[in-house]
Enzyme design. Structure first.
Site, PDB file in Angstrom:
ATOM      1  N   TYR A 180       0.798  -1.364   0.125  1.00 60.14           N
ATOM      2  CA  TYR A 180      -0.047  -0.223   0.387  1.00 60.14           C
ATOM      3  C   TYR A 180       0.517   1.443  -0.062  1.00 60.14           C
ATOM      4  O   TYR A 180       2.017   1.127   0.631  1.00 60.14           O
ATOM      5  CB  TYR A 180      -1.152   0.405   0.678  1.00 60.14           C
ATOM      6  CG  TYR A 180      -0.492   0.156   2.509  1.00 60.14           C
ATOM      7  CD1 TYR A 180       0.114  -0.605   3.118  1.00 60.14           C
ATOM      8  CD2 TYR A 180      -0.936   1.094   2.776  1.00 60.14           C
ATOM      9  CE1 TYR A 180       0.938  -0.539   5.347  1.00 60.14           C
ATOM     10  CE2 TYR A 180       0.096   2.034   4.305  1.00 60.14           C
ATOM     11  CZ  TYR A 180       0.767   0.821   4.764  1.00 60.14           C
ATOM     12  OH  TYR A 180       1.307   1.268   6.214  1.00 60.14           O
ATOM     13  N   LYS A 201       6.721  -1.779   2.074  1.00 65.88           N
ATOM     14  CA  LYS A 201       5.233  -1.490   3.519  1.00 65.88           C
ATOM     15  C   LYS A 201       4.063  -2.333   2.180  1.00 65.88           C
ATOM     16  O   LYS A 201       3.145  -1.676   1.418  1.00 65.88           O
ATOM     17  CB  LYS A 201       5.243  -0.331   2.076  1.00 65.88           C
ATOM     18  CG  LYS A 201       4.074   1.159   2.874  1.00 65.88           C
ATOM     19  CD  LYS A 201       4.461   2.288   2.424  1.00 65.88           C
ATOM     20  CE  LYS A 201       2.656   3.426   3.178  1.00 65.88           C
ATOM     21  NZ  LYS A 201       3.343   3.303   4.746  1.00 65.88           N
ATOM     22  N   GLU A 210      11.094   2.574  15.246  1.00 65.61           N
ATOM     23  CA  GLU A 210      10.236   3.609  14.337  1.00 65.61           C
ATOM     24  C   GLU A 210       8.973   3.867  15.028  1.00 65.61           C
ATOM     25  O   GLU A 210       8.500   2.950  16.135  1.00 65.61           O
ATOM     26  CB  GLU A 210       9.986   3.155  13.368  1.00 65.61           C
ATOM     27  CG  GLU A 210       9.214   2.201  12.537  1.00 65.61           C
ATOM     28  CD  GLU A 210       9.520   2.561  11.245  1.00 65.61           C
ATOM     29  OE1 GLU A 210       9.347   2.714  10.217  1.00 65.61           O
ATOM     30  OE2 GLU A 210       9.767   1.136  11.017  1.00 65.61           O
ATOM     31  N   LEU A 259      10.797   1.398   8.128  1.00 65.57           N
ATOM     32  CA  LEU A 259       9.998   1.694   6.812  1.00 65.57           C
ATOM     33  C   LEU A 259      10.714   2.723   6.367  1.00 65.57           C
ATOM     34  O   LEU A 259      10.999   3.798   7.411  1.00 65.57           O
ATOM     35  CB  LEU A 259       8.462   1.417   6.526  1.00 65.57           C
ATOM     36  CG  LEU A 259       7.495   2.709   5.488  1.00 65.57           C
ATOM     37  CD1 LEU A 259       7.910   0.872   4.269  1.00 65.57           C
ATOM     38  CD2 LEU A 259       7.081   2.966   6.209  1.00 65.57           C
TER      39      LEU A 259
HETATM   40  N1  PDD Z   1       2.456   5.044   7.420  1.00 64.95           N
HETATM   41  N2  PDD Z   1       7.029   3.372   8.815  1.00 64.95           N
HETATM   42  C1  PDD Z   1       5.849   3.239   9.662  1.00 64.95           C
HETATM   43  C2  PDD Z   1       5.479   1.802   9.768  1.00 64.95           C
HETATM   44  C3  PDD Z   1       4.844   3.780   8.541  1.00 64.95           C
HETATM   45  O1  PDD Z   1       3.848   2.872   8.279  1.00 64.95           O
HETATM   46  C4  PDD Z   1       4.977   4.812   8.144  1.00 64.95           C
HETATM   47  C5  PDD Z   1       3.948   5.377   7.534  1.00 64.95           C
HETATM   48  C6  PDD Z   1       6.015   5.479   8.096  1.00 64.95           C
HETATM   49  C7  PDD Z   1       6.099   6.698   7.388  1.00 64.95           C
HETATM   50  O2  PDD Z   1       6.883   6.805   5.765  1.00 64.95           O
HETATM   51  P1  PDD Z   1       5.881   8.409   5.106  1.00 64.95           P
HETATM   52  O3  PDD Z   1       6.662   9.291   5.416  1.00 64.95           O
HETATM   53  O4  PDD Z   1       5.731   7.561   3.852  1.00 64.95           O
HETATM   54  O5  PDD Z   1       4.306   8.302   5.483  1.00 64.95           O
HETATM   55  C8  PDD Z   1       6.710   5.316   8.806  1.00 64.95           C
HETATM   56  C9  PDD Z   1       1.479   4.954   6.538  1.00 64.95           C
HETATM   57  C10 PDD Z   1       0.967   6.678   6.502  1.00 64.95           C
HETATM   58  C11 PDD Z   1       0.251   4.963   7.251  1.00 64.95           C
HETATM   59  O6  PDD Z   1       0.733   3.660   7.310  1.00 64.95           O
HETATM   60  O7  PDD Z   1      -0.898   5.269   7.343  1.00 64.95           O
END
Ligand code: PDD
Length: 294
Positions: A33, A148, A181, A206
Protein backbone atom coordinates in the site's frame (compact mmCIF):
# COMPACT_ATOMS: atom_id res chain seq x y z
CA UNK A 1 -22.04 14.25 -2.06
CA UNK A 2 -21.24 10.53 -1.81
CA UNK A 3 -17.70 9.45 -1.03
CA UNK A 4 -16.14 7.68 -4.03
CA UNK A 5 -13.61 4.85 -4.14
CA UNK A 6 -11.82 3.18 -7.04
CA UNK A 7 -11.78 -0.61 -7.35
CA UNK A 8 -10.21 -2.40 -10.31
CA UNK A 9 -11.07 0.02 -13.07
CA UNK A 10 -14.30 1.45 -11.65
CA UNK A 11 -15.18 4.50 -9.60
CA UNK A 12 -17.85 3.33 -7.14
CA UNK A 13 -19.63 4.66 -4.08
CA UNK A 14 -17.36 4.13 -1.09
CA UNK A 15 -20.22 2.50 0.83
CA UNK A 16 -20.71 -0.04 -1.95
CA UNK A 17 -17.05 -0.68 -2.84
CA UNK A 18 -16.05 -4.31 -2.35
CA UNK A 19 -13.42 -6.90 -3.18
CA UNK A 20 -13.60 -10.63 -3.84
CA UNK A 21 -13.56 -12.97 -0.79
CA UNK A 22 -10.54 -14.75 -2.25
CA UNK A 23 -8.47 -11.65 -2.85
CA UNK A 24 -4.99 -12.54 -1.60
CA UNK A 25 -4.73 -9.21 0.17
CA UNK A 26 -7.61 -10.34 2.39
CA UNK A 27 -6.58 -14.02 2.69
CA UNK A 28 -2.82 -13.61 3.20
CA UNK A 29 -2.04 -9.93 3.54
CA UNK A 30 -0.40 -10.47 0.14
CA UNK A 31 -0.58 -6.79 -0.79
CA UNK A 32 1.28 -3.51 -0.62
CA UNK A 33 0.00 0.00 0.00
CA UNK A 34 0.84 3.70 -0.16
CA UNK A 35 -0.59 6.78 1.56
CA UNK A 36 -0.31 10.28 0.10
CA UNK A 37 -1.10 13.44 2.00
CA UNK A 38 -3.21 16.09 0.28
CA UNK A 39 -3.08 19.63 1.58
CA UNK A 40 -4.62 22.63 -0.14
CA UNK A 41 -5.44 20.33 -3.08
CA UNK A 42 -1.78 19.40 -3.53
CA UNK A 43 -0.62 15.80 -3.48
CA UNK A 44 2.55 15.64 -1.39
CA UNK A 45 5.70 13.82 -2.49
CA UNK A 46 3.94 12.06 -5.38
CA UNK A 47 7.14 10.80 -7.03
CA UNK A 48 8.62 9.42 -3.80
CA UNK A 49 5.53 7.36 -3.01
CA UNK A 50 5.41 6.00 -6.57
CA UNK A 51 9.07 4.99 -6.38
CA UNK A 52 8.51 3.19 -3.07
CA UNK A 53 5.39 1.49 -4.46
CA UNK A 54 7.51 0.08 -7.30
CA UNK A 55 10.10 -1.18 -4.76
CA UNK A 56 7.41 -2.83 -2.58
CA UNK A 57 5.79 -4.53 -5.59
CA UNK A 58 9.19 -5.76 -6.81
CA UNK A 59 10.07 -7.12 -3.35
CA UNK A 60 6.89 -9.24 -3.35
CA UNK A 61 7.27 -10.11 -7.06
CA UNK A 62 3.87 -8.61 -7.87
CA UNK A 63 3.88 -7.47 -11.47
CA UNK A 64 3.27 -3.71 -11.59
CA UNK A 65 -0.30 -3.59 -12.90
CA UNK A 66 -0.41 0.08 -13.93
CA UNK A 67 1.98 2.77 -15.15
CA UNK A 68 2.69 5.82 -13.01
CA UNK A 69 1.04 8.25 -15.43
CA UNK A 70 -2.22 6.25 -15.53
CA UNK A 71 -2.16 5.81 -11.77
CA UNK A 72 -1.75 9.56 -11.27
CA UNK A 73 -4.71 10.23 -13.59
CA UNK A 74 -6.85 7.95 -11.39
CA UNK A 75 -5.54 9.54 -8.18
CA UNK A 76 -6.39 13.03 -9.46
CA UNK A 77 -9.81 11.91 -10.68
CA UNK A 78 -10.48 10.40 -7.26
CA UNK A 79 -9.46 13.66 -5.59
CA UNK A 80 -11.80 15.59 -7.90
CA UNK A 81 -14.73 13.22 -7.40
CA UNK A 82 -14.30 13.47 -3.62
CA UNK A 83 -13.63 17.24 -3.74
CA UNK A 84 -10.56 16.44 -1.66
CA UNK A 85 -8.73 19.56 -0.52
CA UNK A 86 -7.16 18.31 2.72
CA UNK A 87 -6.79 14.64 3.51
CA UNK A 88 -5.30 11.36 2.40
CA UNK A 89 -5.29 9.14 -0.65
CA UNK A 90 -4.86 5.44 0.10
CA UNK A 91 -3.75 2.90 -2.51
CA UNK A 92 -3.58 -0.86 -2.10
CA UNK A 93 -2.38 -3.38 -4.68
CA UNK A 94 -2.77 -7.08 -3.95
CA UNK A 95 -1.53 -10.09 -5.89
CA UNK A 96 -5.15 -10.57 -6.97
CA UNK A 97 -7.90 -13.16 -6.70
CA UNK A 98 -7.14 -16.88 -6.68
CA UNK A 99 -8.25 -20.12 -4.97
CA UNK A 100 -6.79 -19.97 -1.45
CA UNK A 101 -3.40 -21.66 -1.66
CA UNK A 102 -0.10 -20.31 -0.35
CA UNK A 103 2.07 -20.40 -3.51
CA UNK A 104 1.78 -17.54 -5.96
CA UNK A 105 -1.07 -18.34 -8.38
CA UNK A 106 0.04 -19.04 -11.94
CA UNK A 107 -2.46 -16.56 -13.34
CA UNK A 108 -3.80 -13.72 -11.24
CA UNK A 109 -4.30 -10.08 -12.04
CA UNK A 110 -3.25 -7.70 -9.26
CA UNK A 111 -6.21 -5.83 -7.78
CA UNK A 112 -6.10 -2.11 -7.19
CA UNK A 113 -8.06 -0.23 -4.53
CA UNK A 114 -7.94 3.53 -4.01
CA UNK A 115 -9.81 5.51 -1.37
CA UNK A 116 -9.78 9.18 -0.37
CA UNK A 117 -10.46 10.60 3.05
CA UNK A 118 -10.80 14.18 4.23
CA UNK A 119 -8.72 15.31 7.17
CA UNK A 120 -9.24 18.37 9.36
CA UNK A 121 -5.96 20.27 8.97
CA UNK A 122 -6.87 22.79 11.68
CA UNK A 123 -7.05 19.91 14.15
CA UNK A 124 -3.88 18.32 12.75
CA UNK A 125 -1.99 21.61 13.07
CA UNK A 126 -3.31 22.10 16.61
CA UNK A 127 -2.12 18.59 17.55
CA UNK A 128 1.34 19.38 16.19
CA UNK A 129 1.41 22.72 18.00
CA UNK A 130 0.70 20.91 21.28
CA UNK A 131 2.95 17.88 20.70
CA UNK A 132 2.19 14.27 21.55
CA UNK A 133 3.08 11.75 24.24
CA UNK A 134 4.39 8.36 23.12
CA UNK A 135 5.05 5.06 24.87
CA UNK A 136 7.70 2.52 23.92
CA UNK A 137 7.02 -1.17 23.30
CA UNK A 138 9.05 -4.14 22.05
CA UNK A 139 9.39 -4.36 18.27
CA UNK A 140 7.82 -7.74 17.53
CA UNK A 141 7.37 -7.27 13.78
CA UNK A 142 8.80 -9.43 10.99
CA UNK A 143 12.25 -8.75 9.49
CA UNK A 144 11.17 -6.93 6.33
CA UNK A 145 9.22 -3.93 7.58
CA UNK A 146 11.03 -1.91 4.90
CA UNK A 147 8.46 -3.32 2.46
CA UNK A 148 5.20 -1.39 2.76
CA UNK A 149 2.88 -4.39 3.06
CA UNK A 150 -0.57 -4.39 4.63
CA UNK A 151 0.61 -6.77 7.39
CA UNK A 152 0.18 -4.28 10.19
CA UNK A 153 -1.16 -6.30 13.11
CA UNK A 154 1.77 -5.54 15.50
CA UNK A 155 1.38 -1.86 14.60
CA UNK A 156 -2.38 -1.99 15.24
CA UNK A 157 -1.90 -3.72 18.62
CA UNK A 158 0.88 -1.32 19.69
CA UNK A 159 -1.21 1.72 18.76
CA UNK A 160 -4.25 0.37 20.59
CA UNK A 161 -2.20 -0.43 23.72
CA UNK A 162 -0.73 3.10 23.63
CA UNK A 163 -4.17 4.70 23.34
CA UNK A 164 -5.54 2.56 26.17
CA UNK A 165 -2.60 3.66 28.35
CA UNK A 166 -3.35 7.33 27.64
CA UNK A 167 -0.63 7.95 25.01
CA UNK A 168 -1.10 9.20 21.47
CA UNK A 169 1.11 6.56 19.87
CA UNK A 170 3.91 4.02 20.36
CA UNK A 171 7.56 3.73 19.37
CA UNK A 172 8.98 0.26 18.75
CA UNK A 173 12.26 -0.63 20.49
CA UNK A 174 14.47 -3.49 19.23
CA UNK A 175 16.16 -6.18 21.32
CA UNK A 176 19.22 -3.91 21.78
CA UNK A 177 17.14 -1.14 23.31
CA UNK A 178 17.30 1.00 20.16
CA UNK A 179 14.21 2.78 18.85
CA UNK A 180 13.20 1.54 15.39
CA UNK A 181 10.17 3.68 14.47
CA UNK A 182 6.58 4.53 15.33
CA UNK A 183 3.49 2.46 14.53
CA UNK A 184 3.00 4.46 11.32
CA UNK A 185 5.75 7.10 11.46
CA UNK A 186 9.51 7.42 11.55
CA UNK A 187 11.09 8.45 14.85
CA UNK A 188 13.59 11.28 15.29
CA UNK A 189 15.46 13.06 18.06
CA UNK A 190 17.62 16.11 18.45
CA UNK A 191 20.17 14.47 20.76
CA UNK A 192 21.76 15.98 23.87
CA UNK A 193 24.53 17.47 21.64
CA UNK A 194 22.00 19.15 19.35
CA UNK A 195 22.37 16.71 16.46
CA UNK A 196 19.34 15.52 14.50
CA UNK A 197 19.15 11.74 14.35
CA UNK A 198 16.95 9.12 12.78
CA UNK A 199 17.58 5.43 12.27
CA UNK A 200 19.33 4.35 9.05
CA UNK A 201 16.98 2.93 6.42
CA UNK A 202 17.76 -0.79 6.76
CA UNK A 203 15.26 -3.67 6.81
CA UNK A 204 14.35 -2.62 10.38
CA UNK A 205 12.26 0.43 9.42
CA UNK A 206 10.04 1.65 6.64
CA UNK A 207 11.98 4.27 4.72
CA UNK A 208 9.48 7.10 5.02
CA UNK A 209 9.00 9.40 2.08
CA UNK A 210 8.45 12.23 4.56
CA UNK A 211 11.64 11.12 6.36
CA UNK A 212 13.62 11.48 3.12
CA UNK A 213 12.09 14.89 2.42
CA UNK A 214 12.85 16.06 5.98
CA UNK A 215 16.48 14.91 5.72
CA UNK A 216 16.77 17.18 2.67
CA UNK A 217 14.96 20.05 4.40
CA UNK A 218 17.15 19.69 7.51
CA UNK A 219 20.30 19.84 5.38
CA UNK A 220 19.01 22.89 3.49
CA UNK A 221 18.34 24.59 6.82
CA UNK A 222 21.89 23.80 7.94
CA UNK A 223 21.01 21.49 10.85
CA UNK A 224 23.60 18.85 11.69
CA UNK A 225 22.13 15.47 10.89
CA UNK A 226 23.18 11.86 11.14
CA UNK A 227 21.43 8.64 10.18
CA UNK A 228 22.21 6.87 13.44
CA UNK A 229 20.01 4.71 15.65
CA UNK A 230 19.22 6.05 19.13
CA UNK A 231 18.27 4.23 22.28
CA UNK A 232 15.21 4.76 24.43
CA UNK A 233 17.58 6.24 27.00
CA UNK A 234 19.02 8.72 24.45
CA UNK A 235 15.49 9.70 23.49
CA UNK A 236 14.70 10.40 27.14
CA UNK A 237 17.74 12.68 27.42
CA UNK A 238 17.20 14.31 24.00
CA UNK A 239 16.58 18.03 23.53
CA UNK A 240 13.68 17.28 21.18
CA UNK A 241 11.88 14.39 19.56
CA UNK A 242 9.39 14.14 16.72
CA UNK A 243 7.74 11.85 14.21
CA UNK A 244 7.44 12.13 10.44
CA UNK A 245 4.87 10.57 8.09
CA UNK A 246 2.40 11.43 5.36
CA UNK A 247 -0.33 11.63 8.01
CA UNK A 248 1.54 13.66 10.64
CA UNK A 249 4.08 15.60 8.48
CA UNK A 250 6.39 16.58 11.35
CA UNK A 251 4.78 16.29 14.78
CA UNK A 252 6.72 16.97 17.99
CA UNK A 253 6.95 14.26 20.66
CA UNK A 254 7.02 15.98 24.04
CA UNK A 255 7.02 12.95 26.31
CA UNK A 256 8.15 9.33 26.31
CA UNK A 257 6.81 6.69 28.70
CA UNK A 258 5.52 9.47 30.94
CA UNK A 259 8.84 11.40 31.09
CA UNK A 260 9.28 14.85 29.57
CA UNK A 261 11.50 15.26 26.53
CA UNK A 262 13.44 18.53 26.76
CA UNK A 263 11.23 20.97 28.63
CA UNK A 264 8.09 19.03 27.68
CA UNK A 265 7.02 21.42 24.93
CA UNK A 266 7.44 21.18 21.12
CA UNK A 267 11.04 21.90 20.14
CA UNK A 268 12.07 24.74 17.86
CA UNK A 269 13.82 22.46 15.33
CA UNK A 270 10.74 20.24 14.92
CA UNK A 271 8.55 23.32 14.51
CA UNK A 272 10.91 24.84 11.93
CA UNK A 273 11.07 21.57 9.97
CA UNK A 274 7.27 21.24 9.90
CA UNK A 275 6.76 24.81 8.80
CA UNK A 276 9.46 24.61 6.09
CA UNK A 277 8.33 21.21 4.81
CA UNK A 278 4.71 22.36 4.51
CA UNK A 279 5.63 25.52 2.68
CA UNK A 280 8.01 23.63 0.35
CA UNK A 281 5.32 21.08 -0.51
CA UNK A 282 2.58 23.63 -1.08
CA UNK A 283 4.73 26.03 -3.06
CA UNK A 284 3.58 27.01 -6.55
CA UNK A 285 6.47 25.11 -8.13
CA UNK A 286 5.37 21.90 -6.49
CA UNK A 287 1.82 22.38 -7.71
CA UNK A 288 3.06 22.81 -11.24
CA UNK A 289 5.45 19.88 -11.42
CA UNK A 290 3.40 17.40 -9.43
CA UNK A 291 1.88 16.01 -12.63
CA UNK A 292 3.91 12.90 -13.26
CA UNK A 293 4.98 11.19 -16.41
CA UNK A 294 5.98 7.55 -16.68
N1 PDD B 1 2.46 5.06 7.42
N2 PDD B 1 6.96 3.83 9.34
C1 PDD B 1 5.82 3.12 9.26
C2 PDD B 1 5.73 1.82 9.98
C3 PDD B 1 4.73 3.62 8.51
O1 PDD B 1 3.60 2.90 8.42
C4 PDD B 1 4.85 4.89 7.87
C5 PDD B 1 3.74 5.46 7.06
C6 PDD B 1 6.06 5.59 8.00
C7 PDD B 1 6.28 6.94 7.36
O2 PDD B 1 6.30 6.84 5.96
P1 PDD B 1 5.84 8.06 5.05
O3 PDD B 1 6.64 9.23 5.49
O4 PDD B 1 6.17 7.64 3.68
O5 PDD B 1 4.36 8.27 5.30
C8 PDD B 1 7.10 5.03 8.73
C9 PDD B 1 1.29 5.47 6.69
C10 PDD B 1 1.09 6.93 6.71
C11 PDD B 1 0.09 4.68 7.18
O6 PDD B 1 0.27 3.50 7.43
O7 PDD B 1 -0.99 5.23 7.31
Amino acid sequence: MPRIAYVDGQFVRHSEASIHVEDRGLQFGDAVYEVWAVRGGILFDSEGHLARLARSLAALQIKTPIGNASLMVIVRELMTRNKLKDGLVYLQISRGVARRDHPFPAHSRPSIILTARAMNMVQADARAAKGIQVQTCPDNRWGRVDIKTVNLLPNVLAKQAALEAGFADAWFVDSEGMVTEGTAQNAWIVDSKGQLRTRPATHAILRGITRDAIIKTAQELGFTFEEKAFSRYEALSAQEAFITSATSFVTPVIGLDGYKIGDGTPGSIARKLRETYLSQQTSVKKALDSTLLD
